[in-house]
Design a protein around this motif. Structure first.
Motif, short mmCIF file in Angstrom:
data_model
loop_
_atom_site.label_atom_id
_atom_site.label_comp_id
_atom_site.label_asym_id
_atom_site.label_seq_id
_atom_site.Cartn_x
_atom_site.Cartn_y
_atom_site.Cartn_z
N ALA A 147 121.20 35.90 -2.27
CA ALA A 147 122.00 36.97 -1.67
C ALA A 147 122.94 37.59 -2.67
CB ALA A 147 122.78 36.42 -0.48
N LEU A 148 123.37 36.80 -3.66
CA LEU A 148 124.38 37.27 -4.63
C LEU A 148 123.78 37.65 -5.97
CD1 LEU A 148 127.09 34.61 -3.77
CD2 LEU A 148 127.13 37.03 -3.17
N ILE A 162 131.38 39.38 2.50
CA ILE A 162 130.14 38.68 2.83
C ILE A 162 130.24 38.19 4.28
CG2 ILE A 162 128.62 36.75 2.23
CD1 ILE A 162 130.04 36.89 -0.59
N ASP A 164 128.49 36.32 7.69
CA ASP A 164 127.48 35.58 8.45
C ASP A 164 127.70 35.92 9.91
OD1 ASP A 164 125.86 33.85 9.83
OD2 ASP A 164 126.32 32.09 8.62
N VAL A 176 127.76 29.95 0.07
CA VAL A 176 128.23 31.13 -0.68
C VAL A 176 129.49 30.78 -1.46
CG1 VAL A 176 129.23 33.43 -0.43
CG2 VAL A 176 127.16 32.84 0.84
N CYS A 203 137.18 37.77 1.42
CA CYS A 203 135.75 37.93 1.13
C CYS A 203 134.82 37.38 2.21
CB CYS A 203 135.40 37.26 -0.20
SG CYS A 203 136.26 37.95 -1.62
N ASP A 251 129.21 44.06 2.18
CA ASP A 251 128.33 44.10 1.00
C ASP A 251 127.10 43.22 1.17
OD1 ASP A 251 130.01 45.63 -1.14
OD2 ASP A 251 131.41 44.20 -0.24
N VAL A 252 127.28 42.04 1.79
CA VAL A 252 126.19 41.09 1.95
C VAL A 252 126.22 40.51 3.36
CG1 VAL A 252 125.21 38.88 1.21
CG2 VAL A 252 126.19 40.44 -0.49
#
Length: 692
Positions: A147-148, A162, A164, A176, A203, A251-252
């Motif tokens: 993912a990163l 990020i 979930d 992560v 984050c 972003d993710v």
């Protein structure tokens, strides 16, 4: 042993002290406090011996965390669940002290262990009831690293967000966190402390409908740091229906969304989802489809999404809208297809990992990487090795050959909405040869139908020797078969009989039938179709068209390890785990049942169907007509039809005679005919034989 011993103590407590409170949540909260207390004590962040008396009196997360912070914490750690301190009796406090002081030490352990203990010991039936299955550590580590991939260097991570969206007990966010700290923090504690605070307060974002799961996520992330920091991004709620995260702010997205089919979803909730997620979530779609769409809404342009989810969307009929949406809205970087290996322990779902990038336009020549495991008899204890191999492979610039999975590239534009056929180059060549010489699909030449659903088998299905059958009118008694009775080229002699009541007009005219069915009347009346007035109480729930059964037909099982097609010559009726096919009118081509059965039972078509059929477990496939009927069918001439008719008769006779050697030889001759007809090379024939 450490994990098992502590897990045993927790489950033992639940069995022994379940009277602690009537609220099951309170029991779980109590044990989580014990684990946190033990972790902080073992890692020398609080002095348990010194604060024993006060902890017993003030047994709350806030007080325990305040001891660690060396001052009362300003904001409640998790105010949704805990309203006041729990009064602890001497016996239970003695148990707490034994757990903290005498159980195996958690010094130096990853706090993620607390999540594993929670899942293993405290959830009991909760996971299965809610479609929740948490991500194993090795898979979470693989997903976090991938993912990163796009974000290289510490500076690139300073403002990254990020999410979930169904975080559970935080295994993915934990992975992560570990990946970022390990790769991008220097060895100084000051630097790690700053990175820890940045991750927890800016984050890492997690959402879950289960408040205790959110609490566990918070605890794990907090305990990863040397100093107390309160995570600000973990929210209790429903990401699908609540505005908890701003659109295009992420972003993710990294997730393991719940696997919940349409039958398990509340009707009003489903209606709400269908309104919002109409583009991907229709009819019998899975709840996880909505999470892909929601991830797209929340991602920034060129944001990354990686999910571990059911692989069924790759081929399932009801996954078509989702496939179309993914193809147009994302660049597909990678699909890891475990191909039926159920690598998440205790989960009856076949997983796949998909990694996507949000894009407005996808280049026509865009390629994606496919990693697909071979079908082998892997044991559960070897699954960690499979994931390790994936991790090693992802770190290489070029894919390497191995015996466990194949790795290849395909163009995204080649993925068809009807089904994503993830073909390796060798398989692609074989399928192209078949379909080049197949002007029809099976759907063009046959009509399919499903077997009968009685709604209560005890009322309608009997052993053929049951004496009660002699009291019923013969016209209503039909031979009955099930999945196991359908074999390659033959149908077992029916051992069951169905009372086919759908041809009964007035039930009172048949007193013996009425007398029998009245024993089940209440249950029969409660069937949906009877309640809404569409069906008299004494009829079969879904009796289908009797004319389809009362004729020559091809039948096949709904689920099987290989193609199993047979011609039924005896007008058998069958259950819903069997399907039938009857020929459509022959308008412009030669076709008969014998040819179709031999084609479909051949090694080549077994390989062909399995190349795109819906996988269910290690070596089981779903022969749902919407998938099966997409098979290409060649147009052969009258001479070939006569050859297959004669060959079929010979095969059936050899099977009846039990001449296994000549029977196998006859099947090989048919296989060779199809290999020659479709111009397969010796190398391609070898591939088919090895995989069919």
């Amino acid at each position: 042993m450490k994990f098992q011993e502590i897990s045993g103590k927790l489950t033992g407590f639940i069995k022994k002290y379940n009277y602690l409170t009537e609220d099951g949540h309170a029991n779980v909260l109590f044990l989580l406090k014990c684990l946190v207390l033990k972790y902080l004590s073992d890692n020398h962040r609080i002095d348990f011996e010194r604060h024993k008396k006060d902890i017993k009196k003030k047994f709350t997360f806030d007080y325990i965390m305040g001891l660690w912070a060396d001052e009362p914490i300003q904001a409640p750690f998790w105010d949704q669940l805990e309203s006041s301190a729990l009064v602890i009796g001497d016996d239970i406090w003695k148990w707490v002290c034994v757990l903290v002081e005498e159980s195996p030490s958690l010094e130096g352990e990853n706090p993620g262990l607390i999540g594993s203990l929670y899942e293993e010991s405290l959830l009991i039936n909760h996971k299965k009831n809610h479609g929740i299955f948490y991500t194993p550590e090795n898979i979470a580590r693989y997903m976090a690293a991938n993912a990163l991939k796009k974000y290289q260097g510490a500076d690139a991570l300073n403002n990254i967000r990020i999410l979930d969206p169904a975080c559970g007990s935080g295994s993915l966010l934990s992975a992560v966190y570990d990946h970022i700290i390990l790769k991008y923090s220097d060895t100084s504690q000051i630097n790690k402390g700053k990175r820890h605070q940045m991750l927890l307060q800016h984050c890492l974002i997690g959402v879950d409908r289960d408040p205790i799961a959110c609490l566990v996520t918070r605890l794990i992330l907090t305990l990863k740091g040397g100093n107390y920091v309160n995570p600000l991004g973990i929210f209790n709620g429903d990401i699908l229906t609540e505005d908890l995260v701003a659109a295009e702010s992420i972003d993710v997205v990294i997730g393991n969304p719940p696997y919940v089919g349409h039958k398990e979803i509340d009707a009003d909730y489903m209606k709400n989802l269908k309104n919002h997620y109409a583009e991907v979530y229709q009819d019998k779609g899975d709840l996880s489809y909505c999470f892909v769409y929601r991830g797209w809404e929340l991602l920034k342009p060129e944001g990354q999404l990686i999910h571990i989810t059911s692989r069924y969307f790759i081929e399932a009929f009801y996954g078509k809208p989702l496939r179309a949406f993914i193809k147009k809205s994302f660049r597909i970087h990678e699909i890891v297809d475990f191909n039926g290996l159920r690598i998440i322990a205790g989960v009856g779902v076949d997983p796949a990992i998909i990694r996507l990038e949000k894009k407005e336009m996808v280049a026509s020549n865009q390629v994606l990487q496919v990693k697909r495991f071979f079908i082998k008899n892997h044991k559960v204890e070897t699954y960690p090795e499979l994931i390790q191999l994936l991790e090693e492979e992802s770190q290489r610039d070029e894919p390497s050959e191995n015996e466990l999975f194949e790795s290849f590239e395909i163009e995204q534009s080649q993925l068809m909405d009807d089904s994503w056929r993830l073909y390796s180059p060798s398989t692609q060549r074989i399928i192209e040869k078949i379909e080049k010489k197949s002007p029809f699909t099976l759907d063009n030449v046959v009509q399919s139908f499903q077997g009968i659903i009685t709604g209560n088998d005890k009322a309608f299905v009997f052993d053929r020797s049951d004496p009660i059958l002699k009291t019923f009118e013969a016209e209503f008694l039909k031979p009955w078969i099930k999945n196991k009775d359908v074999r390659i080229y033959s149908v077992a002699k029916p051992q069951m009989t169905i009372l086919y009541s759908n041809t009964i007009g007035t039930i009172e005219k048949y007193p013996q039938v009425l007398k029998h069915l009245e024993k089940y009347k209440q249950k029969l009346k409660n069937r949906r179709e009877c309640k809404n007035g569409k069906l008299p109480w004494y009829k079969l729930q879904w009796g289908r068209d009797p004319e389809h059964f009362e004729r020559r037909k091809i039948i096949f099982p709904y689920k099987a390890t290989q193609n199993r097609f047979a011609i039924d010559e005896h007008n058998c009726y069958f259950s819903a785990d069997v399907y039938g096919m009857i020929l459509k009118p022959r308008l412009y081509h030669q076709m008969n049942e014998e040819f179709l059965v031999m084609l479909l039972n051949s090694q080549l078509y077994n390989y062909y169907f399995k190349s795109y059929g819906k996988k269910m477990g290690d070596n089981l496939y779903e022969y749902y007509p919407n998938t099966l009927l997409r098979l290409g069918i060649p147009d052969i001439n009258e001479e070939d039809i006569r050859y297959f008719k004669d060959s079929y008769d010979r095969i059936i006779q050899l099977k009846k005679n039990g001449d296994h050697e000549l029977f196998s030889q006859a099947l090989s001759e048919i296989d060779d005919w199809f290999y020659h007809y479709f111009d397969l090379t010796q190398a391609e024939i070898k591939i088919v034989k090895n995989k069919s």
